[in-house]
Design an enzyme around this catalytic site. Sequence first.
Site, PDB file in Angstrom:
ATOM      1  N   GLU A 148      10.253   3.568   6.577  1.00  0.00           N
ATOM      2  CA  GLU A 148      10.028   2.003   6.703  1.00  0.00           C
ATOM      3  C   GLU A 148      10.882   1.480   7.904  1.00  0.00           C
ATOM      4  O   GLU A 148      12.125   1.748   7.725  1.00  0.00           O
ATOM      5  CB  GLU A 148      10.464   0.919   5.066  1.00  0.00           C
ATOM      6  CG  GLU A 148      10.515  -0.366   5.353  1.00  0.00           C
ATOM      7  CD  GLU A 148       9.135  -0.827   6.065  1.00  0.00           C
ATOM      8  OE1 GLU A 148       9.076  -1.451   7.087  1.00  0.00           O
ATOM      9  OE2 GLU A 148       7.962  -0.755   5.382  1.00  0.00           O
ATOM     10  N   ALA A 166      -7.015  -8.880  -0.590  1.00  0.00           N
ATOM     11  CA  ALA A 166      -5.984  -8.038   0.346  1.00  0.00           C
ATOM     12  C   ALA A 166      -5.193  -7.085  -0.655  1.00  0.00           C
ATOM     13  O   ALA A 166      -4.962  -5.924  -0.376  1.00  0.00           O
ATOM     14  CB  ALA A 166      -5.153  -8.858   1.125  1.00  0.00           C
ATOM     15  N   ARG A 206     -13.165 -18.133   4.656  1.00  0.00           N
ATOM     16  CA  ARG A 206     -11.909 -18.555   5.345  1.00  0.00           C
ATOM     17  C   ARG A 206     -12.257 -18.864   6.685  1.00  0.00           C
ATOM     18  O   ARG A 206     -11.556 -19.623   7.629  1.00  0.00           O
ATOM     19  CB  ARG A 206     -10.820 -17.511   5.303  1.00  0.00           C
ATOM     20  CG  ARG A 206     -10.207 -17.437   3.991  1.00  0.00           C
ATOM     21  CD  ARG A 206      -9.269 -16.365   3.600  1.00  0.00           C
ATOM     22  NE  ARG A 206      -8.565 -16.681   2.403  1.00  0.00           N
ATOM     23  CZ  ARG A 206      -7.453 -15.868   2.049  1.00  0.00           C
ATOM     24  NH1 ARG A 206      -7.245 -14.549   2.980  1.00  0.00           N
ATOM     25  NH2 ARG A 206      -6.694 -15.844   0.951  1.00  0.00           N
ATOM     26  N   ALA A 233       0.944  -1.223  -0.096  1.00  0.00           N
ATOM     27  CA  ALA A 233      -0.083  -0.030  -0.014  1.00  0.00           C
ATOM     28  C   ALA A 233       0.922   1.176   0.013  1.00  0.00           C
ATOM     29  O   ALA A 233       0.455   2.213  -0.561  1.00  0.00           O
ATOM     30  CB  ALA A 233      -0.784  -0.049   1.245  1.00  0.00           C
ATOM     31  N   THR A 274       2.906  -8.013   1.715  1.00  0.00           N
ATOM     32  CA  THR A 274       2.740  -8.008   0.237  1.00  0.00           C
ATOM     33  C   THR A 274       3.979  -8.951  -0.543  1.00  0.00           C
ATOM     34  O   THR A 274       3.537  -9.913  -0.988  1.00  0.00           O
ATOM     35  CB  THR A 274       2.852  -6.682  -0.626  1.00  0.00           C
ATOM     36  OG1 THR A 274       1.771  -5.873  -0.205  1.00  0.00           O
ATOM     37  CG2 THR A 274       2.891  -6.977  -1.836  1.00  0.00           C
TER      38      THR A 274
END
Length: 605
Positions: free
Chosen positions: A182, A586, A432, A162, A191
């Site tokens: 980060e 997602a 799920r 994202a 990801t």
Amino acid sequence: MKKVQRYLALLLAALMVISFTGGCGNKQDVKTDAPESSALFKPGTYTGEGEGIHGNIQVEVTVDENKITAVKIIKHDETPGVSDAAIKKIPEDIVKYQSIAIDTVAGATVSSNGIIAAVTQALQKSGADITKLQKKPDKDDVASGEAIEKEADVVIIGGGGAGLSAAVSAHQNGAKKILVLEKMPKVGGNTIISGAAYNAVDPKRQKAQGIEDSVEKHYTQTYEGGDKLGKPELVRTLVENAYPGIEWLESMGMKFQDEVFTVLGALWPRSHKPVDPLGTGYIKTYMEYIEKNSGSIEIMLDTKATEIIMENGRAVGVKATGIDGEVVARANNGVIIATGGFGANVEMRDKYNKIWPSLTNIKTTNHPGATGDGYIMAEKVGANLIGMEQIQLLPMGDPETGSLSGNIEQGVENRIFVNKDGNRFVDEGARRDVMTKALFEQRDAYMWVILDKHSYPTGDTKNNFNETIDELVNKGRAYKADTLEELAKEISVNPENLVKAVEEFNKNVETKSADEFGRTLYKDKIDTAPFYAGARVPTVHHTMGGIEINTNGQVLDKSGNIIPGLYAAGETTGGIHGANRLGGNALVDTVVFGRIAGKNAATIK
């Protein structure tokens, strides 16, 4: 602070053999005796091997009498992107600290340990006293001087899918300077280690496979699949922008396979699989764009955001702690929170869990950095958190690690689940949460995925996590047999039960009718040797709750008002997936809302 250019190439698959490789190919080990008594090493160049994720890692170590002068990786088969940070950083640190007791890279522990083992073996050949090299190095304390000042149009917290999507989008929409903070030593977040499935209604691919679908069907399945707890306008935004997201990625060079499939819990065959393994294709695509525009987009790794700076009710920047001290990043236009979920934070899971049995001892598929930092920072500035109790578990965790690696399924239609008695117990195409709750009711909450040659035509066919079936079998992570009876013995389940379970499944494949569990998704029978089995257990996977946003990606406060200058995207947000996220949604979330947040943070004043 190390320049970001040193890190940009880490995630590019084309640069798997990085600067450590050189032209050292097939050098022979230097034949030496023990070093002179006053020397630490016998000068020379030595090779060593250690076990990585996908085989041995080979290194070449050069020493003089008193120090390690170079460590080079000369061969490895590690997954691009996932292990690149370890391949770069571990050799650097060994030379820097003159020690093999250096920290492993979070998220790449196996690769890190493989490199360290290989270097250790090489140093043993130099006659080194390994015990002296195992002393933990004294690292410099974080600098305590003046804060590092940064200024950008858009400041993004988090370098996962994202965050990088937002960075690219912000630049494409006019932001001249973007800064990404980060906290991990590499970008990618969840990801990069995901199965990478991306749901989108795709007229071209689906029509070629005879699949009927519509955006409205995707909306209905997403909204109702989350028990109608998602905000309809956010769900609509997600599904309507899913395919344009694929077109956007493809415009930047990302490639998807021609056929769509049904990933676990997707409920319909609209899942797209990238050509590159795991989620590396997404990160590679973003990083290639960022590298081309490195003068405008800066990434600071090992930099943990700690506070959102507010002035007159507006988000105007971020405070962080980096390897060189405090960082104060001012944002001219906006701040984007893209820090992911809290699946790796046991304390936070226990705090919010109201649905599942205790999650304290349940492992997770998440990377180590998924600890919920964004929620804490957002809540401190008045953001509203919604649906925090909605924690998604999968029935697909590795029994030892909880990770998705080792999962042998290729798609929903061609496999079944059986318990330790060899019996099926659930619709394997269900939601799920439905599948996971059913698994908890089985003995030891343990199951086997059963499939056959249709899923693995050859032994070198890879699963969705870049592992060949032969590799998994050889490591004891999967089992293979020529008959179902033999397979049952291999995995210690009742042979009669397993055979019956497969026979009943095959009957329904012929009729395409709902079975006793309500299953309706079928493709091939399980009837062609070799047959395979892989063990799986429940694992924490995704946190659906989070920071409340609107369709512009703007963060809302507890009264439903926009917090000026503050945006959020990806798993850190709430209100999209409701009580259950469909498998394959997602990555769509990261792309769609990352693009939206990036665009609006760059343009809304």
